[in-house]
Scaffold this active site. Sequence first.
Site, PDB file in Angstrom:
ATOM      1  CG  ASP A  71       0.587  -4.058   2.153  1.00  0.00           C
ATOM      2  OD1 ASP A  71       0.744  -4.866   3.081  1.00  0.00           O
ATOM      3  OD2 ASP A  71       1.384  -3.141   1.913  1.00  0.00           O
ATOM      4  CG  ASP A  94      -0.375  -0.065   2.515  1.00  0.00           C
ATOM      5  OD1 ASP A  94       0.863  -0.158   2.609  1.00  0.00           O
ATOM      6  OD2 ASP A  94      -1.124  -0.016   3.516  1.00  0.00           O
ATOM      7  CB  SER A  95       4.585   1.679  -0.294  1.00  0.00           C
ATOM      8  OG  SER A  95       4.737   0.559  -1.129  1.00  0.00           O
ATOM      9  CE  LYS A 123       3.519  -5.894   3.655  1.00  0.00           C
ATOM     10  NZ  LYS A 123       3.043  -4.740   4.468  1.00  0.00           N
ATOM     11  CD  GLU A 154       7.920  -0.387   7.330  1.00  0.00           C
ATOM     12  OE1 GLU A 154       6.954  -1.127   7.002  1.00  0.00           O
ATOM     13  OE2 GLU A 154       8.071   0.755   6.871  1.00  0.00           O
TER      14      GLU A 154
HETATM   15  O1  KIV Z   1       3.594  -1.020   1.586  1.00  0.00           O
HETATM   16  C1  KIV Z   1       4.732  -1.483   1.445  1.00  0.00           C
HETATM   17  O2  KIV Z   1       5.391  -1.325   0.406  1.00  0.00           O
HETATM   18  C2  KIV Z   1       5.309  -2.230   2.554  1.00  0.00           C
HETATM   19  C3  KIV Z   1       6.791  -2.420   2.531  1.00  0.00           C
HETATM   20  C4  KIV Z   1       7.445  -1.159   2.911  1.00  0.00           C
HETATM   21  C5  KIV Z   1       7.205  -3.562   3.362  1.00  0.00           C
HETATM   22  O3  KIV Z   1       4.620  -2.619   3.455  1.00  0.00           O
END
Ligand code: KIV
Length: 271
Positions: free
Chosen positions: A91, A52-53, A120, A189
Amino acid sequence: MYIPKPLEDVITVTKLRKLKAKGEKFACLTAYDYSFARLVEQCGVEVVLVGDSLGMVIQGHDTTIPVTLDHMKYHASTVNTGLDKAMLMVDMPFGTLNSPQQALDNASEILQATQAQVVKLEGGVTQIKTVEKLSAFGIASCAHLGLQPQLVHKLGGYRIQGKSKNAAEQMIATALDLESAGADIMLLECVPATLAAEITNTLEIPVIGIGAGAEVDGQILVLHDILNVTAGKKPKFSKNFMQGQSSIQTAVSRYVSEVKRGQFPEKAHSF
Ligand code: KIV
């Protein structure tokens, strides 16, 4: 005609466990579309995360909170078309995990729309029952501990977690509870390297780190960070792999080889 991916080539949770058992490091990276998914897989990345980045590096928000289930489904299904064997992890975005039943419904939607293998989820101790429910319904999950960007307003910023003795002990206990509940992978993290090493040695499931030192089983970074295209300040735990490289392919391949050889992360990228 639809040609299924040859199953023996696909990276599965069982294969990651075997890599952990052999002490072989694996490389993970985010991707948000078909072209980059294809590229990172060809460079040897074993796990592709549609994180979700994307709310920050694709949509330009300050946090991951505006990302919706539909955004995740859209990006992850484009990533899936670029993958032949890498594991696709997706995510669960903010607001989709408010109860075990809601999480099960949303995770099922993600798997059906994207053909991901693993979802995740942030939330730590509050998601133990959810992990149990997902596991009971045959859904593989990666639990995310340490800095959880979806909680940024509650945490008061993006900062290292598990620094005090008490916080470290709590994180170890939560990690064990999540593993017992059926989590298949753990992601840490921004936690001290010594704590991440202890969690990695304690758990049977593979542990992926970002800003968690070198002693975890696999590393993950945000694609835009390693390609040096992220706007603003770069996180300490990341590295510009484009430096000295003439193409995106060689930069990603260098990331993969440094992870596998244990050359990345160095002390400078750890806490
Ligand atoms: O959202 C994401 O890209 C993540 C990574 C930073 C592990 O959770």
